[in-house]
Design an enzyme around this catalytic site. Structure first.
Site: not given
Length: 498
Positions: A372, A416
């Site tokens: 992440d 993301e």
């Protein structure tokens, strides 16, 4: 789990190969079938020519036998008449008819002579007053003089001493005296021109011939006759083809002619027990001329057909290849994230299920990395969506650059977040790769006016052949490790249960 067969997989990956193979096999089958049919037709033409030649040989053989029988009956009648005691008392005309039966003697074919033991002519079928000649020096006369058991003797070709000087062959029998001694000869001459006239009535082709030989190899008659052909009386005894003919009573074969230097088909037969051989020689070029024209026409048509099939196959193969490439392109697009170039969520789910099943089946470990991007929302607010997209692409390049094995897969999980699947990888290996990814991202240059580079937090989920674990628990462990990495300050790697 259903799997596709290797043949089906090959067709799916290279459809033009299957098409080309099928076309080549079809062309080979067409060529084989046409070749077989042409070969069978050639054999049929050859058999037809042999049958026709055999018919001619049998016809000539029958005619020769008939003439030989007529001459033999005439000779035996002459011998019987000569042996009658009352013969000297019979008047001249009646005596002539008694000696030479006109039913058996045809003057167009030849004549019959009565020779005394000195070889002088004492009876002549052509005239009541015999023509004067002596035959004591001939081989036939000497043979009968010294051998009483010859029976009917067929002599070699000779030029007639009497009459029109034609080439003839002789039929002769010994005339015995009262005590079996040699008392003379009954001899008949058969003009060889008779056979030439007989052969002329048979149509066998321009470059073929009908021949009559004796067993000594001497040519007795031939039609058609050409200036370059051997003359009557030419000896063939030492030629290989004639030696082969002498070895059998009848038959057919194809061989090179020593006279013409071309391939010829020979059909021959021995005339009963007589020392005569009838031979029909066909030119192989003449026999197979019509077949050769047909073969050329069929071969050209077959060649054009095969070339057309192969050409159409190439065109169709090219279209199939283009279609396959387009399908592959579409499949790649369907499995690729358009922004980052990594595998998309759909591809990720497929590979994850496959690797999970393989890990359970092979009892091998399976590691999953959850990656992440740290503070991405704030990054997006500072630099906008274009800047955020740029950052995601750079992070994706770093992740992809760190993966070395073909079986490993990096995919965009959503937003993301990224996910990396590492088959047959234990915790140490997964931690090493995760640290490499983290360090690679941290080494990126800061974007625009930022003072710090983009960083990532990574959580590791691990399956180690534990029957109590399932895929959801492994993904959950990776997600929990990611949250711990976030909570512990970001830009770090956390393993399961750390």
């Amino acid at each position: 789990m259903l799997t596709r067969s290797p043949r089906f997989a090959l067709y799916r990956s290279h459809p033009e190969l299957i098409l080309n193979l099928g076309s080549c096999l079809a062309v080979l089958a067409i060529v084989a079938i046409v070749s077989y049919l042409l070969a069978r037709e050639r054999d049929s033409v050859e058999l037809s020519a042999i049958r026709s030649s055999n018919n001619i040989v049998q016809l000539i053989e029958s005619d020769i036998l008939r003439n030989a029988e007529l001459y033999d009956q005439s000779l035996q009648g002459l011998i019987w008449a000569v042996g009658r005691k009352e013969l000297p008392e019979v008047p001249g005309v009646l005596r002539q008819r008694l000696l030479f039966n006109e039913a058996f003697v045809d003057r167009k074919r030849g004549d019959v002579l009565w020779l005394d033991k000195q070889g002088n002519v004492v009876g002549d079928s052509t005239s009541a007053i015999p023509r004067q000649a002596n035959f004591a020096d001939t081989g036939v006369f000497k043979a009968h003089q010294h051998n009483a058991n010859l029976g009917l003797l067929v002599g070699p070709p000779f030029k007639a001493k009497l009459g029109d000087q034609d080439w003839c062959i002789s039929f002769s029998r010994r005339i015995p005296g009262p005590d079996g001694e040699f008392a003379g000869l009954a001899a008949g001459a058969l003009r060889l021109s008779y056979f030439s006239e007989l052969f002329k009535r048979l149509d066998i082709g321009d470059d073929s011939s009908i021949n009559l030989f004796n067993t000594d190899g001497q040519l007795l008659a031939r039609q058609p006759t050409r200036p370059q052909d051997p003359l009557i009386g030419t000896n063939y005894a030492e030629r290989p083809n004639f030696k082969r003919i002498l070895g059998e009573r009848s038959g057919s074969f194809t061989a090179l002619s020593a006279t013409h230097g071309t391939s010829r088909m020979y059909t021959f037969a021995r005339v009963a027990d007589l020392p005569l051989i009838v031979l029909v020689a066909h030119s192989a070029d003449e026999v197979f001329q019509s077949w050769r024209r047909t073969a050329i026409l069929v071969s050209v048509a077959t060649g054009v057909l095969c070339i057309g099939i192969l050409w159409l196959t190439l065109l169709l193969g090219r279209e199939l290849r283009r279609r396959h490439e387009a399908e592959q392109g579409l499949a790649t697009l369907a499995a690729t994230d358009s922004l980052t170039g990594l595998a998309n969520r759909r591809r990720l789910d497929q590979v994850l299920r496959q690797e999970w099943a393989r890990a359970q089946r092979n009892h091998k470990p399976l590691a999953v990395l959850m990656v992440d991007v740290d503070h991405f929302k704030a990054f997006n607010q500072r630099h906008g969506h274009a800047g955020g997209d740029h950052a995601l692409r750079e992070v994706a390049k770093c992740i992809e650059g760190c993966i070395r094995r073909p079986a490993d897969l990096a995919a965009r999980y959503g937003g993301e977040e990224f996910q990396v699947i590492l088959p047959e990888t234990d915790l140490a290996g997964a931690t090493l790769l995760a640290e490499r990814i983290r360090a690679s991202v941290a080494a990126l240059a800061p974007f625009a006016n930022d003072t710090r580079a983009v960083t990532v937090s990574i959580g590791i989920g691990l399956y180690e052949a534990n029957p109590q674990h399932d895929l959801a628990s492994v993904l959950g462990a990776a997600d929990e490790a990611l949250y711990r990495a976030k909570a512990n300050g970001r830009n770090r790697v956390e393993g399961p249960g750390d």
